[in-house]
Motif scaffolding. Structure first.
Motif, PDB file in Angstrom:
ATOM      1  N   CYS A  75       0.830  -1.212   0.000  1.00  0.00           N
ATOM      2  CA  CYS A  75       0.000   0.000   0.000  1.00  0.00           C
ATOM      3  C   CYS A  75       0.864   1.262   0.000  1.00  0.00           C
ATOM      4  O   CYS A  75       1.825   1.374   0.749  1.00  0.00           O
ATOM      5  CB  CYS A  75      -0.907  -0.016   1.238  1.00  0.00           C
ATOM      6  SG  CYS A  75      -1.878   1.486   1.442  1.00  0.00           S
ATOM      7  N   THR A  76       0.507   2.196  -0.858  1.00  0.00           N
ATOM      8  CA  THR A  76       1.272   3.447  -0.926  1.00  0.00           C
ATOM      9  C   THR A  76       0.465   4.613  -0.348  1.00  0.00           C
ATOM     10  O   THR A  76       0.836   5.775  -0.499  1.00  0.00           O
ATOM     11  CB  THR A  76       1.663   3.777  -2.392  1.00  0.00           C
ATOM     12  OG1 THR A  76       0.466   3.785  -3.185  1.00  0.00           O
ATOM     13  CG2 THR A  76       2.623   2.751  -2.950  1.00  0.00           C
ATOM     14  N   GLY A  77      -0.680   4.294   0.291  1.00  0.00           N
ATOM     15  CA  GLY A  77      -1.509   5.331   0.917  1.00  0.00           C
ATOM     16  C   GLY A  77      -0.780   5.979   2.082  1.00  0.00           C
ATOM     17  O   GLY A  77       0.199   5.432   2.596  1.00  0.00           O
ATOM     18  N   CYS A  91      -4.969   0.963   2.840  1.00  0.00           N
ATOM     19  CA  CYS A  91      -5.976   2.029   2.772  1.00  0.00           C
ATOM     20  C   CYS A  91      -7.174   1.640   1.905  1.00  0.00           C
ATOM     21  O   CYS A  91      -8.264   2.153   2.080  1.00  0.00           O
ATOM     22  CB  CYS A  91      -5.340   3.310   2.249  1.00  0.00           C
ATOM     23  SG  CYS A  91      -4.929   3.249   0.490  1.00  0.00           S
ATOM     24  N   GLY A  92      -6.941   0.709   0.958  1.00  0.00           N
ATOM     25  CA  GLY A  92      -8.034   0.287   0.087  1.00  0.00           C
ATOM     26  C   GLY A  92      -8.371   1.292  -0.997  1.00  0.00           C
ATOM     27  O   GLY A  92      -9.299   1.075  -1.777  1.00  0.00           O
ATOM     28  N   LYS A  93      -7.618   2.406  -1.064  1.00  0.00           N
ATOM     29  CA  LYS A  93      -7.967   3.463  -2.018  1.00  0.00           C
ATOM     30  C   LYS A  93      -6.834   3.804  -2.994  1.00  0.00           C
ATOM     31  O   LYS A  93      -7.085   4.294  -4.083  1.00  0.00           O
ATOM     32  CB  LYS A  93      -8.360   4.736  -1.257  1.00  0.00           C
ATOM     33  CG  LYS A  93      -9.724   4.633  -0.590  1.00  0.00           C
ATOM     34  CD  LYS A  93     -10.027   5.869   0.227  1.00  0.00           C
ATOM     35  CE  LYS A  93      -9.648   5.630   1.671  1.00  0.00           C
ATOM     36  NZ  LYS A  93      -9.832   6.734   2.578  1.00  0.00           N
ATOM     37  N   CYS A  94      -5.597   3.585  -2.580  1.00  0.00           N
ATOM     38  CA  CYS A  94      -4.477   4.001  -3.442  1.00  0.00           C
ATOM     39  C   CYS A  94      -4.401   3.106  -4.684  1.00  0.00           C
ATOM     40  O   CYS A  94      -5.061   2.073  -4.772  1.00  0.00           O
ATOM     41  CB  CYS A  94      -3.169   3.945  -2.668  1.00  0.00           C
ATOM     42  SG  CYS A  94      -2.636   2.264  -2.285  1.00  0.00           S
ATOM     43  N   CYS A 100      -3.514  -0.457  -3.841  1.00  0.00           N
ATOM     44  CA  CYS A 100      -4.611  -1.256  -3.289  1.00  0.00           C
ATOM     45  C   CYS A 100      -5.617  -1.639  -4.374  1.00  0.00           C
ATOM     46  O   CYS A 100      -6.173  -2.743  -4.357  1.00  0.00           O
ATOM     47  CB  CYS A 100      -5.308  -0.493  -2.158  1.00  0.00           C
ATOM     48  SG  CYS A 100      -4.370  -0.503  -0.623  1.00  0.00           S
TER      49      CYS A 100
HETATM   50 ZN    ZN Z   1      -3.461   1.530  -0.206  1.00  0.00          ZN
END
Ligand code: ZN
Length: 331
Positions: A53-55, A61-64, A67
């Motif tokens: 994850c790079t959030g 984060c489930g958004k980056c 993810c």
């Molecule tokens: Zn992420």
């Protein structure tokens, strides 16, 4: 933390892993050990997502972008290495891909992850090939290994990994989880069949293995009272999960040895056949059971091996030996 929420018994080990990551003490190779069917693979998968994850906030984060790629199952910096067919070996060609993968730089973030398991599915050649990647770790790569039977791993592999153990849920936790996830009746006996491992129980339900188990027990009873011929039994069994049938055979013989060693009836694995087990154990000698047990182990090894064995023949061979045991009991 989807997994830790869905499978509450994984929370403690998840927190330990995350803590090690936060303080920068996570090994470049992790080995997660524990019983089959309690969620090791899911846990390691989600930890892979967290590593990738790079959030900026809580990970994963489930958004980056990372993810998103993970969710789509197409993250270029994640390599999954598992047997091509369930119960088979991880081949050396697959380990060669690991070597190539770890020697290139990440495409999306700063990390690359290899998730490999069950690690005991590697034969000696594959294990030795993997050692190379473990001995010369590259900074951006984390190897996540999981194993149901760490005794089947090379000591040199284990010594290079940071080891964690996932404990199984207690009986009630496992049953609660199963009741939420399945509408099937008789969940308690299915969970018992799965040795208390709830994810294993669910996969048995999905593959009808619990139904096959009841028919296996019935078949054994029919054979013992002369109600059917082994050919008829074989015909019913031929499309079943061979690994399970061999495992039940193995446990049945082990049960007979337990009786011979004076262990109580409650200790038997296959309770449905306890009357038969007691009767047969009384007429067989220990050496005979030992021979039969070795044959069952050999069949299981042959099934897991690389050469494609004729699974029907493996069962047939065991059945014929079983019939001769029954003959003795009647004699
Ligand atoms: Zn992420």
């Amino acid at each position: 933390m989807k997994v830790a929420t869905a499978l509450p018994w994984t929370q403690a080990v998840w927190q330990r892993l995350t803590q090690q990551q936060l303080v920068g003490r996570l090994g470049h190779a992790i080995l997660m050990v524990g019983q089959e069917g309690i969620g090791k693979r899911l846990l390691m998968r989600e930890f892979a997502q967290q590593l990738l994850c790079t959030g900026l906030d809580a990970k994963p984060c489930g958004k980056c972008a990372s993810c998103m790629l993970y969710d789509a199952g197409s993250h270029p910096d994640l390599l999954m290495v598992e047997p091509e067919e369930a119960g088979k070996q991880i081949k050396i060609e697959q380990i060669r891909k690991v070597t190539e993968f770890v020697n290139t730089t990440p495409q999306k973030g700063e990390n690359k992850v290899v998730l490999l398991g069950p690690s005991e599915a590697m034969n000696n050649n594959a294990s030795n090939a993997l050692l190379k990647s473990l001995e010369e770790p590259s900074g951006h790569v984390t190897l996540l290994l999981y194993s149901h039977q760490p005794s089947g791993l090379l000591a040199t592999i284990k010594s290079r990994c940071q080891q964690y153990e996932l404990s199984p849920p207690n009986w009630q936790q496992g049953l609660d989880w199963l009741q939420v996830n399945s509408q099937e009746t008789g969940l308690e006996s299915i969970l018992r069949l799965a040795k208390g491992a709830p994810l294993r129980a669910l996969s048995m339900i999905e593959q009808d293995i619990h139904v096959q188990y009841m028919q296996f027990c019935q078949g054994m009873l029919d054979l013992s009272n002369g109600g059917s011929h082994w050919n008829e039994v074989m015909l019913k069994w031929k499309n079943w999960d061979t690994g399970s049938v061999l495992q039940w055979f193995y446990e049945l013989i082990l049960d007979m040895q337990k009786v011979k060693s004076g262990l109580p009836e409650q200790s038997l694995s296959i309770q449905e056949l306890s009357v038969l087990t007691l009767k047969l154990a009384a007429v067989c000698d220990y050496a005979q059971l030992e021979g039969m047990l070795n044959k069952a182990i050999f069949s299981q090894q042959a099934l897991r091996g690389q050469a494609n064995p004729n699974s029907q023949m493996l069962i047939e061979t065991l059945l014929i030996d079983w019939i001769s045991l029954l003959g003795q009991a009647r004699g």
